[in-house]
Design a protein around this motif. Structure first.
Motif, short mmCIF file in Angstrom:
data_model
loop_
_atom_site.label_atom_id
_atom_site.label_comp_id
_atom_site.label_asym_id
_atom_site.label_seq_id
_atom_site.Cartn_x
_atom_site.Cartn_y
_atom_site.Cartn_z
N SER A 33 0.77 -1.03 0.07
CA SER A 33 -0.07 0.09 0.20
C SER A 33 1.04 1.35 0.08
CB SER A 33 -0.94 0.12 1.20
OG SER A 33 -0.21 0.08 2.48
N ARG A 34 2.21 1.16 0.21
CA ARG A 34 3.00 2.28 0.24
C ARG A 34 3.05 2.91 -1.16
NH1 ARG A 34 8.23 -0.32 3.02
NH2 ARG A 34 7.42 -0.64 4.88
N PRO A 35 2.92 4.27 -1.36
CA PRO A 35 2.86 4.72 -2.71
C PRO A 35 3.83 4.56 -3.78
CG PRO A 35 3.23 6.48 -1.10
CD PRO A 35 2.90 5.31 -0.25
N GLU A 36 5.03 4.38 -3.10
CA GLU A 36 6.24 4.02 -4.06
C GLU A 36 6.27 2.74 -4.73
OE1 GLU A 36 7.78 3.18 0.03
OE2 GLU A 36 6.25 4.48 -0.74
N VAL A 37 5.59 1.84 -3.86
CA VAL A 37 5.29 0.26 -4.45
C VAL A 37 4.28 0.22 -5.48
CG1 VAL A 37 5.08 -2.02 -3.98
CG2 VAL A 37 6.26 -0.59 -2.55
N ARG A 362 10.62 -2.14 -5.18
CA ARG A 362 9.36 -1.26 -5.47
C ARG A 362 8.19 -1.99 -6.15
NH1 ARG A 362 11.31 4.50 -6.55
NH2 ARG A 362 12.58 3.25 -7.87
N VAL A 363 8.20 -3.23 -6.23
CA VAL A 363 7.06 -3.85 -6.72
C VAL A 363 6.44 -4.98 -6.04
CG1 VAL A 363 8.56 -5.34 -8.21
CG2 VAL A 363 6.29 -4.84 -9.21
N ALA A 364 5.15 -5.28 -5.98
CA ALA A 364 4.68 -6.44 -5.18
C ALA A 364 3.70 -7.35 -6.09
CB ALA A 364 4.03 -5.86 -4.09
N ARG A 392 1.18 2.59 -14.81
CA ARG A 392 1.70 1.97 -13.54
C ARG A 392 2.15 0.28 -13.46
NH1 ARG A 392 4.59 4.01 -9.37
NH2 ARG A 392 3.37 3.15 -7.66
N ILE A 393 1.08 -0.30 -14.18
CA ILE A 393 1.29 -1.68 -14.49
C ILE A 393 2.60 -1.86 -15.58
CG2 ILE A 393 0.23 -3.70 -15.82
CD1 ILE A 393 -2.52 -2.54 -15.07
N GLU A 395 5.11 -0.07 -15.52
CA GLU A 395 6.34 0.25 -14.65
C GLU A 395 6.56 -0.84 -13.93
OE1 GLU A 395 9.76 1.98 -12.83
OE2 GLU A 395 8.74 2.24 -14.78
N GLY A 396 5.55 -1.48 -13.25
CA GLY A 396 5.62 -2.70 -12.30
C GLY A 396 6.10 -3.67 -12.80
N VAL A 397 5.95 -4.02 -14.33
CA VAL A 397 6.20 -5.26 -14.79
C VAL A 397 7.78 -5.23 -15.21
CG1 VAL A 397 6.24 -6.65 -17.02
CG2 VAL A 397 4.16 -6.08 -15.73
N ARG A 398 8.20 -3.76 -15.65
CA ARG A 398 9.46 -3.44 -15.59
C ARG A 398 10.47 -3.52 -14.48
NH1 ARG A 398 13.19 -0.05 -14.85
NH2 ARG A 398 11.95 1.23 -13.45
N ARG A 399 9.93 -3.36 -13.43
CA ARG A 399 10.62 -3.48 -12.14
C ARG A 399 10.68 -5.13 -11.74
NH1 ARG A 399 8.02 1.14 -8.27
NH2 ARG A 399 8.43 3.07 -9.58
N LEU A 400 9.60 -5.54 -11.97
CA LEU A 400 9.78 -7.17 -11.66
C LEU A 400 10.30 -7.87 -12.51
CD1 LEU A 400 8.54 -9.52 -10.09
CD2 LEU A 400 6.38 -9.34 -11.63
N ALA A 401 10.48 -7.52 -13.81
CA ALA A 401 11.41 -8.14 -14.70
C ALA A 401 12.82 -8.13 -14.42
CB ALA A 401 11.11 -7.86 -16.25
N GLY A 402 13.27 -6.83 -14.00
CA GLY A 402 14.58 -6.69 -13.66
C GLY A 402 14.84 -7.31 -12.59
#
Length: 437
Positions: A33-37, A362-364, A392-393, A395-402
């Motif tokens: 729930s943190r805004p940066e995540v 910062r991805v969950a 945001r989706i 960006e989340g996938v980009r972080r997760l893939a990294g």
């Protein structure tokens, strides 16, 4: 007290408390729930798509003009007005008077979760077996474990629960002398996989359960959130005997109101009401009035179309981002409705072990282990697309893939540290998990 435990009440708990375990999803909420995540973890609907000004005015009128009744105690079964509206909603899916659906056999519950708990209270003794898809809804696992029941998973593939595997599971358990009470299934836009049980398999599954004398508990929170044509008719629209139909307004209106329901065989209705009264006395009169008024005065069918378009766009954003960014060897489902995609990781990656590094990036997401009673599923994860906006989706996938690329690189350098375990398996194999290629 000797001070050997953090809980001084350990020796006083009832035996059934031993079956209670923390949800993988609830444990993530504080961080996600943190805004940066970027949270791809929860299953929250996009409430901002509602006409919130109109809903707010409606709720205000319910309090100011009808508070004498809406803020009072009610009956355990739920108001007749709401039960009649629920029958109107079910008729859209083919569950109507022609197949025995009646307000008299509807029991209003505090969300779909209480509906599950009531069924468990009525039918499960310690040691009983529940058959469920593998993977399955984490909240259902918590209910069945608290009832001290054993959950046996039945494999899935891209067409849903595999009928032959269901027959095999029933036969194996019968030979072992174990008592199977019911099949728990989410046949339409399943949580967590997004997979839908095919038309042909629906009849076969019902036939198998009927021959075996098994009840069927059909959980259908997402059936009206299809993106590509109409969903197959629910199991309850096909058979009335032995099928319990559970649903909720949490995904199609507002989860904060906590209003769900059970359509039960007539003979069981009274027992469900008695069990519910023992738990909660009666469901919230205000929440019931809010849902009934929403259904009676607002364009809720049009709102369903709005949700479908929003979720279709976000599903596409997730699938496109995964196709562009995910490491080689990653596989995923392509849901035609609902809120979730199930991803299978490249060989050797462990979604649960990887979670702290994902949070640091910062991805969950939710590790696959949360959806299996035996803790398998480390080679998979559930991704939600209903809540974050498309950018945001991605960006989340980009972080997760990294994070996944880093895990793969570490394995190349240091080698495997334990097995991934719980990767998807096919019917008849000794590896648990769904075949969702």
């Amino acid at each position: 007290m000797t001070g050997t435990t953090l809980d001084d009440y350990t020796d006083r708990y009832a035996r059934r408390v031993r079956g209670m375990t923390a949800s993988e999803i609830r444990a993530l909420f504080a961080v996600a729930s943190r805004p940066e995540v970027v949270s791809l973890a929860g299953g929250a609907p996009y409430i901002a798509a509602l006409p919130l000004d109109a809903v707010g005015e409606m709720l205000g009128r319910l309090g100011s003009e009808h508070g004498v009744s809406t803020l009072q105690y009610g009956i355990g079964q739920g108001t007749l007005e709401l039960r009649e509206r629920i029958c109107e909603v079910m008729s859209l899916s083919g569950i109507d008077a022609a197949c025995g659906a009646s307000p008299e056999d509807v029991v209003v519950t505090v969300g779909g979760q209480q509906a599950l708990d009531l069924v468990a209270r009525l039918f499960l003794d310690p040691g009983d077996v529940v058959l469920a898809e593998g993977p399955t809804y984490v909240g259902a696992l918590g209910v069945f474990q608290a009832a001290q029941a054993q959950v046996v998973h039945v494999p899935m593939d891209e067409d849903g629960l595999i009928p032959e595997a269901l027959e095999t599971a029933i036969a194996d358990l019968a030979r072992a002398g174990q008592r199977v009470k019911f099949l728990y299934t989410i046949p339409t836009y399943q949580n967590p996989t997004g997979v839908t049980l095919s038309e042909e398999r629906r009849e076969r599954v019902l036939d198998i359960c009927e021959r075996a004398g098994l009840l069927v508990v059909e959980d259908d929170p997402y059936g009206q959130l299809g993106f590509e044509g109409e969903a197959p008719a629910p199991l309850r629209a096909r058979r009335r005997d032995g099928v319990f139909y559970l649903s909720t307004f949490s995904k199609t209106f507002a989860p904060g109101l906590r209003v769900g329901w059970i359509l039960a065989p007539h003979a069981v209705r009274d027992k469900l009401v008695i069990a519910s009264e023992a738990q909660i006395l009666c469901p919230s009169g205000f929440a019931q009035a809010a849902v009934a008024t929403y259904l009676g005065t607002m364009p809720w069918r049009q709102q369903l179309k709005v949700y479908r378009e929003v979720y279709r766009e976000r599903r596409d954003a997730l699938l496109d981002a995964m196709a562009d960014l995910m490491p080689e060897g990653t596989e995923w489902t392509t849901p035609t409705g609902g809120l979730f995609v199930w991803a299978t990781l490249p060989d050797g990656l462990d979604s649960k072990a990887m979670m702290p590094r994902a949070i640091a990036a910062r991805v969950a997401y939710v590790p696959g282990t949360g959806f299996y009673a035996d803790g398998t599923g480390t080679g998979a994860m559930r991704l939600n697309f209903s809540f974050p906006p498309p950018e945001r989706i991605r960006e989340g996938v980009r972080r997760l893939a990294g994070v996944m690329e880093q895990e793969i690189a570490m394995r190349r350098v240091f080698g495997a540290v334990g097995g991934a375990g719980g990767r998807r398996g096919r019917a008849g194999s000794d590896v648990p998990g769904p075949d969702l290629a």
